[in-house]
Design an enzyme around this catalytic site. Structure first.
Site, PDB file in Angstrom:
ATOM      1  CG  LEU A   6      15.889 -27.733   8.904  1.00 34.65           C
ATOM      2  CD1 LEU A   6      15.643 -26.348   8.326  1.00 34.65           C
ATOM      3  CD2 LEU A   6      14.960 -28.749   8.287  1.00 34.65           C
ATOM      4  CG  ASN A   8      19.950 -26.739   4.971  1.00 36.17           C
ATOM      5  OD1 ASN A   8      19.224 -26.995   5.924  1.00 36.17           O
ATOM      6  ND2 ASN A   8      19.507 -26.119   3.891  1.00 36.17           N
ATOM      7  CB  CYS A   9      20.225 -25.921  10.554  1.00 37.95           C
ATOM      8  SG  CYS A   9      20.206 -24.883  12.032  1.00 37.95           S
ATOM      9  CG  ASP A  10      25.750 -22.701   9.438  1.00 39.96           C
ATOM     10  OD1 ASP A  10      25.997 -23.673   8.688  1.00 39.96           O
ATOM     11  OD2 ASP A  10      25.859 -21.510   9.062  1.00 39.96           O
ATOM     12  NE  ARG A  13      26.599 -27.632   8.674  1.00 40.90           N
ATOM     13  CZ  ARG A  13      26.114 -26.969   7.635  1.00 40.90           C
ATOM     14  NH1 ARG A  13      25.270 -27.561   6.822  1.00 40.90           N
ATOM     15  NH2 ARG A  13      26.477 -25.745   7.399  1.00 40.90           N
TER      16      ARG A  13
END
Length: 105
Positions: A6, A8-10, A13
């Site tokens: 995803l 927005n998944c840290d 990233r």
């Protein structure tokens, strides 16, 4: 190398930043290629479903009883992330073993 997760998944990233030349495929927006989810389930089994996620906690007992493939198709955010594909080889999560196998910091 493709990182499925995803945007927005840290953790996704972090993996994207530490693996040069990789690209992130947002499974919520773009979905997964045919056969990849089945291959990941065959390799990782129940570990592919993240039972610690907020998505999991929001499911009813009836929903949780569904087959993992059905759950992941209906709720992509339930997948443990990231799922990394390199030359047909699959890696799950972003732990020391995955980092070492991919030559990442």
């Amino acid at each position: 190398m493709k990182i499925y997760g995803l945007k927005n998944c840290d953790t996704c990233r972090k993996a994207l930043k530490q693996v040069p030349g990789s690209s992130l495929i947002d499974i919520r927006a773009e979905g997964m290629p045919d056969g990849l989810l089945e291959a990941a389930l065959a390799q990782f089994g129940a570990k592919l479903v993240n039972t610690r996620s907020t998505t999991w906690r929001g499911l009813s007992e009836e929903d949780r009883a569904n087959a993992p493939l059905d759950l992941l198709q209906a709720h992509p955010a339930l997948m443990k992330r990231p799922l990394i594909e390199r030359d047909g080889e699959l890696f799950l999560g972003w732990d020391q073993n995955t980092k070492a196998a991919l030559g990442a910091g």
